[in-house]
Each structure stands twice: as structure tokens, then as C-alpha cells.
Design an enzyme around this catalytic site. Sequence first.
Site, PDB file in Angstrom:
ATOM      1  N   GLU A  35       0.635  -0.970  -0.147  1.00 21.82           N
ATOM      2  CA  GLU A  35      -0.364  -0.060  -0.041  1.00 21.82           C
ATOM      3  C   GLU A  35       0.749   1.579   0.209  1.00 21.82           C
ATOM      4  O   GLU A  35       0.701   2.302  -0.500  1.00 21.82           O
ATOM      5  CB  GLU A  35      -1.038  -0.088   1.220  1.00 21.82           C
ATOM      6  CG  GLU A  35      -1.969  -1.345   1.004  1.00 21.82           C
ATOM      7  CD  GLU A  35      -3.128  -0.735  -0.453  1.00 21.82           C
ATOM      8  OE1 GLU A  35      -3.438   0.751  -0.013  1.00 21.82           O
ATOM      9  OE2 GLU A  35      -3.533  -1.350  -0.962  1.00 21.82           O
ATOM     10  N   CYS A 183     -12.484   2.939 -14.322  1.00 21.33           N
ATOM     11  CA  CYS A 183     -12.939   4.127 -14.429  1.00 21.33           C
ATOM     12  C   CYS A 183     -11.395   4.657 -13.972  1.00 21.33           C
ATOM     13  O   CYS A 183     -11.421   5.393 -12.874  1.00 21.33           O
ATOM     14  CB  CYS A 183     -13.275   4.298 -13.634  1.00 21.33           C
ATOM     15  SG  CYS A 183     -14.378   5.732 -12.967  1.00 21.33           S
ATOM     16  N   CYS A 190     -16.218   3.431 -19.514  1.00 23.64           N
ATOM     17  CA  CYS A 190     -17.676   3.646 -19.046  1.00 23.64           C
ATOM     18  C   CYS A 190     -18.686   2.107 -19.117  1.00 23.64           C
ATOM     19  O   CYS A 190     -19.065   1.114 -19.019  1.00 23.64           O
ATOM     20  CB  CYS A 190     -18.388   3.858 -19.309  1.00 23.64           C
ATOM     21  SG  CYS A 190     -17.815   5.640 -18.530  1.00 23.64           S
ATOM     22  N   CYS A 193     -17.877  -1.183 -17.263  1.00 24.52           N
ATOM     23  CA  CYS A 193     -18.278  -1.246 -16.227  1.00 24.52           C
ATOM     24  C   CYS A 193     -19.472  -0.978 -15.411  1.00 24.52           C
ATOM     25  O   CYS A 193     -20.961  -1.271 -16.283  1.00 24.52           O
ATOM     26  CB  CYS A 193     -18.157   0.604 -15.709  1.00 24.52           C
ATOM     27  SG  CYS A 193     -18.147   1.174 -13.926  1.00 24.52           S
ATOM     28  N   CYS A 199     -24.633   5.094 -12.988  1.00 22.45           N
ATOM     29  CA  CYS A 199     -23.394   5.990 -12.643  1.00 22.45           C
ATOM     30  C   CYS A 199     -23.695   7.964 -12.910  1.00 22.45           C
ATOM     31  O   CYS A 199     -24.292   7.797 -14.256  1.00 22.45           O
ATOM     32  CB  CYS A 199     -22.316   6.277 -13.496  1.00 22.45           C
ATOM     33  SG  CYS A 199     -20.545   7.078 -13.044  1.00 22.45           S
TER      34      CYS A 199
END
Length: 329
Positions: A35, A183, A190, A193, A199
Site C-alpha cells: 500500500e 474508471c 464506461c 463498468c 452512474c
Amino acid sequence: MKNFSHTILKWFSKHGRKDLPWQKDISPYRVWISEIMLQQTQVNTVIPYYEKFMKRFPDVKSLAKAHEDQVLHLWTGLGYYARARNLHKAAKIIMTEFNHQFPNTLETLQLLPGIGRSTAGAILSIAFQKPAPILDGNVKRVLSRFLAINNIDMLWTHAEAYTPKKNPHQYAQAMMDLGAMICTRTKPKCELCPLEKHCEASLTDRIGEFPGKKATKTLPIKQVVLLVLKNKQGEVLLEKRPSTGIWGGLWSLPEFPDEQAIIKQYKGLKRLKKLASFRHTFSHYHLDITPIEGQIGRIFDEKGVWFDPEKPSKLGLSAPVKKILMGAA
């Protein structure tokens, strides 16, 4: 939208990334290192650094016991070196103040240097399988567009509400993958997605408005001269930089404003030669670097180390300095 997390997890089961190095032998330590490395850095760039780092420092104890130079050496080229220094500091804190045990609450994780709310949430979700919201750049972009909002407090509220109690580790990875793979910042896919039909940004044709764009600014340009000072053995003088500021804690070439400043400080220099200048860009300015090579025939008292480009030692170096030293070999 009902069943938000279910939709995300269903997409992840078919399309998500499941073979990344930090997804194997999952532990709080391995997730933490990944991370931190992934902050402001692409996955493909991180993978080789992560694998080398884990081979050298397989656990928090080995990292805590290491010298800072060893840690920074493995970070050379990855940038944002404060991340490496904070990792090292945090490892020592875990060993001394947390009795060798990795913190497992949002509050205690955020006590460690370099760990903010989103990173703490990722560690809790992925390593401990505790439901905790994350809002890194990828997740922020997904939620901002889905909800058509830019308010950070509202985004955190929704991030927390959407995080499921079951399989939070998969959900966290799914949200990050959706932002990284679908995204995307420019040219989002899109049509692929799972959230497209709900959205708000897509439905109202306002994808470009979310998340809010940072004001573009012209980066200032700074100049610096770096001295490639060689001794009779062909070794190059390096000095350790302050722990704060650019390249903090790394070994670097002596820095000067111009060639005259070099001549003033080192009166015994021979064969000064200007090498090819190049530009290195930071997030907040461009740095035009001019290396100047010189030789010194006598031994003198100087703070630093003599570095042999033919037999490089394991010191932490910035990418521009490493580039210059490779040319000096």
C-alpha cells in the site's frame, strides 16, 4: 443503487486482479508495504521493487533492524523517498511500542508514520478482513463519478456506507481495480463498468467533471550543478543529504549553484569537464541538472564516502544521481 457492494464483488470475481505479489501469502506486513509503495505509483512499476524489498526484508523485524541506507537503496528510483523513511520508522515503532504485533485498529494504525485513513482502511480490510472504508485515488474517482459529487466528507460517508461486512478484503481490492482498470482518469471504459447504468456522471454526460480537476499550473524551473569529484582510484565523492527535503536521507553528489562555487571550494581540482545537462521533474518544480566532473590529486578531509562506480555499494541514491554515476563508471 441497491446491492452496490454485491455488484462490485460480482465484477471482481470475473475481472479483478488476483495474482499480484501482495495478494499471495497475505499478511498485515505484506499489505502495508504494498500500500505504501502503491501511493502515487503504478502497479507495474511497483511489482519489481516490491519483490526485491520483500526478499530483503521479509518481515517487520528485519526491516526494523536494517540500516536506513539499506532501505533507501532498495527504494532507489521509486521516488517519494519519505515513504521509505516512514516505513523504516514505523517498523521500529511496531517492534518497540506494539510488542512486535502489527496494529489492528484504525486509530492505532494511523499512529504510525506514513499511514493515513485510507491506507489504514486498506490494511484492515485486506489483511485483517475488517470492514473499513478506503478512499485512495482510484476509489475516490469511482465514487465521485458514480455519485456526481466532489465533497470529500460526503465521499468518505458513502465509502463507509458501501463497505460490506462480508468479504471486505475482496471489496477493497475490487474498488481499487475498478478505478485502475475501468474508471480511469482519462478515456474511462464506461461500457465495461458494472456501475454504468446507475452512474450519475455517466448518465448526465459529466464524466470530465469528477473528481474535481486540480488547477493546472506552470511548474517553476530550478538549476543546480552536481560535482562528480573523482580521486586517483576513480572513486566518486558522495555526501548524505538532510533527512528532510528532496532526496531526504539519500547519498548524493555535492551540490553547487554554479561552476565558480566549485572552484572556490575545491582549489586543487583538475580537469573540470561539464557533462550533459538534463531535467528531472518533481511534483512541484523542474530541476535542470548540470553535472561537472573534476579530479583531485590529494587526499583531503571531507565529510562523505568515496563511491566506486565499478563496484557500487548498497547506498540509497536518487534516480538522477544513479544515472550520473552509471555514466562515470
